[in-house]
Design a protein around this motif. Structure first.
Motif, PDB file in Angstrom:
ATOM      1  N   ALA A  33       0.839  -1.075  -0.109  1.00  0.00           N
ATOM      2  CA  ALA A  33      -0.019   0.041   0.054  1.00  0.00           C
ATOM      3  C   ALA A  33       0.725   1.188   0.077  1.00  0.00           C
ATOM      4  O   ALA A  33       0.627   2.346  -0.422  1.00  0.00           O
ATOM      5  N   GLY A  34       1.988   1.144   0.473  1.00  0.00           N
ATOM      6  CA  GLY A  34       3.095   2.375   0.398  1.00  0.00           C
ATOM      7  C   GLY A  34       3.453   2.683   1.774  1.00  0.00           C
ATOM      8  O   GLY A  34       3.771   3.751   2.036  1.00  0.00           O
ATOM      9  N   LYS A  35       2.802   2.119   2.879  1.00  0.00           N
ATOM     10  CA  LYS A  35       3.068   2.513   4.220  1.00  0.00           C
ATOM     11  C   LYS A  35       4.314   2.911   4.583  1.00  0.00           C
ATOM     12  O   LYS A  35       4.689   4.111   5.355  1.00  0.00           O
ATOM     13  N   SER A  36       5.415   2.052   4.196  1.00  0.00           N
ATOM     14  CA  SER A  36       6.794   2.401   4.601  1.00  0.00           C
ATOM     15  C   SER A  36       7.281   3.580   3.750  1.00  0.00           C
ATOM     16  O   SER A  36       7.753   4.439   4.496  1.00  0.00           O
ATOM     17  N   SER A  37       7.082   3.664   2.631  1.00  0.00           N
ATOM     18  CA  SER A  37       7.771   4.712   1.717  1.00  0.00           C
ATOM     19  C   SER A  37       6.870   6.080   1.947  1.00  0.00           C
ATOM     20  O   SER A  37       7.590   6.969   2.097  1.00  0.00           O
ATOM     21  N   VAL A  38       5.694   5.911   2.013  1.00  0.00           N
ATOM     22  CA  VAL A  38       4.865   7.192   2.218  1.00  0.00           C
ATOM     23  C   VAL A  38       5.117   7.765   3.574  1.00  0.00           C
ATOM     24  O   VAL A  38       5.230   9.112   3.742  1.00  0.00           O
ATOM     25  N   GLY A  39       5.084   6.596   4.408  1.00  0.00           N
ATOM     26  CA  GLY A  39       5.254   7.113   5.973  1.00  0.00           C
ATOM     27  C   GLY A  39       6.390   7.944   6.177  1.00  0.00           C
ATOM     28  O   GLY A  39       6.689   9.087   6.877  1.00  0.00           O
ATOM     29  N   ARG A  40       7.574   7.613   5.410  1.00  0.00           N
ATOM     30  CA  ARG A  40       9.058   8.350   5.685  1.00  0.00           C
ATOM     31  C   ARG A  40       8.918   9.978   5.136  1.00  0.00           C
ATOM     32  O   ARG A  40       9.438  10.679   5.809  1.00  0.00           O
ATOM     33  N   ILE A  41       8.097   9.828   4.064  1.00  0.00           N
ATOM     34  CA  ILE A  41       8.038  11.159   3.473  1.00  0.00           C
ATOM     35  C   ILE A  41       7.066  12.115   4.214  1.00  0.00           C
ATOM     36  O   ILE A  41       7.462  13.499   4.623  1.00  0.00           O
ATOM     37  N   VAL A  42       5.817  11.525   4.755  1.00  0.00           N
ATOM     38  CA  VAL A  42       4.882  12.208   5.825  1.00  0.00           C
ATOM     39  C   VAL A  42       5.613  12.839   6.999  1.00  0.00           C
ATOM     40  O   VAL A  42       5.677  13.980   7.240  1.00  0.00           O
ATOM     41  N   ALA A  43       6.618  11.575   7.606  1.00  0.00           N
ATOM     42  CA  ALA A  43       7.106  12.045   8.753  1.00  0.00           C
ATOM     43  C   ALA A  43       8.418  13.506   8.419  1.00  0.00           C
ATOM     44  O   ALA A  43       8.377  14.350   9.062  1.00  0.00           O
ATOM     45  N   SER A  44       9.051  13.308   7.436  1.00  0.00           N
ATOM     46  CA  SER A  44      10.085  14.310   7.036  1.00  0.00           C
ATOM     47  C   SER A  44       9.121  15.645   6.929  1.00  0.00           C
ATOM     48  O   SER A  44       9.927  16.764   7.069  1.00  0.00           O
ATOM     49  N   GLN A  45       7.990  15.597   6.165  1.00  0.00           N
ATOM     50  CA  GLN A  45       7.135  16.856   5.918  1.00  0.00           C
ATOM     51  C   GLN A  45       6.771  17.463   7.161  1.00  0.00           C
ATOM     52  O   GLN A  45       6.823  18.506   7.445  1.00  0.00           O
TER      53      GLN A  45
END
Ligand SMILES: Nc1ncnc2c1ncn2[C@@H]1O[C@H](COP(=O)(O)OP(=O)(O)O)[C@@H](O)[C@H]1O
Ligand SMILES: O=C(O)C1=C[C@@H](OP(=O)(O)O)[C@@H](O)[C@H](O)C1
Ligand SMILES: [Mg+2]
Length: 196
Positions: A33-45
């Motif tokens: 679903a993209g949890k790992s890759s999208v989560g990393r971007i959300v945290a950095s934002q």
């Protein structure tokens, strides 16, 4: 000198950060679903720490997820996952990306529900399959017909993922766009909360 104007993107981050407060943001959903890759971007934002629960499990056990499944079986993996999630969610704010089975486990789900705002990244079978069939690191998909297995998991798990606080459709768009959609969902949830 005058202050620079906030850009639209900045205000999205800032508003989502304010809406989250000290809560954790926990991404749930099926493999791919993209949890790992999208989560990393959300945290950095958001400018807050990012933790992937699978990475944390691998770090503390000094084994890969595949090795853990092979050596101890799924039940032991779930027990370890519950303990790790409980600890990760004790303080916030953090973005925590879970493994696909975490929210399905009743005890882990309870920790997630108490520990912050949960977001289901919901995707259709073809999107998930396109993404997961490129790697063979996921032990649950080592079956004769992994696409069928994924579909079975989808049917069993989607009603449970639907219990998440927010749902964001995970589509075939860039991960940065998905991350923005997560931020928007956090802001919307706060607005609805304030209005009710
Ligand atoms: N929006 C997206 N667009 C294209 N590829 C994506 C997107 N989200 C995830 N991916 C890719 O799909 C694969 C699975 O993503 P991942 O973040 O590991 O998912 P999960 O943690 O939910 O299993 C990775 O190779 C990742 O780069
Ligand atoms: O769906 C599951 O039960 C699992 C998903 C995996 O994580 P991802 O969802 O990040 O691939 C990993 O935790 C493990 O292989 C089990
Ligand atoms: Mg992952």
């Amino acid at each position: 000198m005058s202050e620079p104007l906030l850009t639209v993107a900045d205000s999205l981050k800032d508003r989502a950060r304010a809406a989250l407060g000290s809560r954790n943001l926990i991404l749930v959903g099926l493999m791919g679903a993209g949890k790992s890759s999208v989560g990393r971007i959300v945290a950095s934002q958001l400018g807050i720490p990012f933790i992937d629960s699978d990475h944390e499990i691998e770090r503390v056990s000094r084994m890969t997820i595949a090795e853990l499944f092979a050596a101890y079986g799924e039940d032991e993996f779930r027990a370890l996952e519950t303990r790790v999630m409980k600890r990760l969610l004790k303080s916030g704010p953090r973005v925590v990306s879970t493994g696909g089975g975490a929210f399905v486990n009743e005890r882990t789900r309870r920790h997630i529900k108490r520990g912050g705002l949960s977001v289901w990244l919901k995707a259709d079978l073809d999107v998930l399959w396109e993404r997961v069939n490129k790697r063979d690191t996921r032990p649950l998909l080592k079956t004769e017909n992994p696409k069928q297995t994924l579909e079975n998991l989808m049917n069993a798990r989607y009603p449970i993922y639907a219990q998440a606080d927010l749902t964001v459709l995970s589509r075939d768009v860039r991960k940065e766009i998905m991350a923005d959609e997560v931020l928007k969902a956090v802001i919307e949830a706060q607005k609805e909360n304030a209005a009710s």
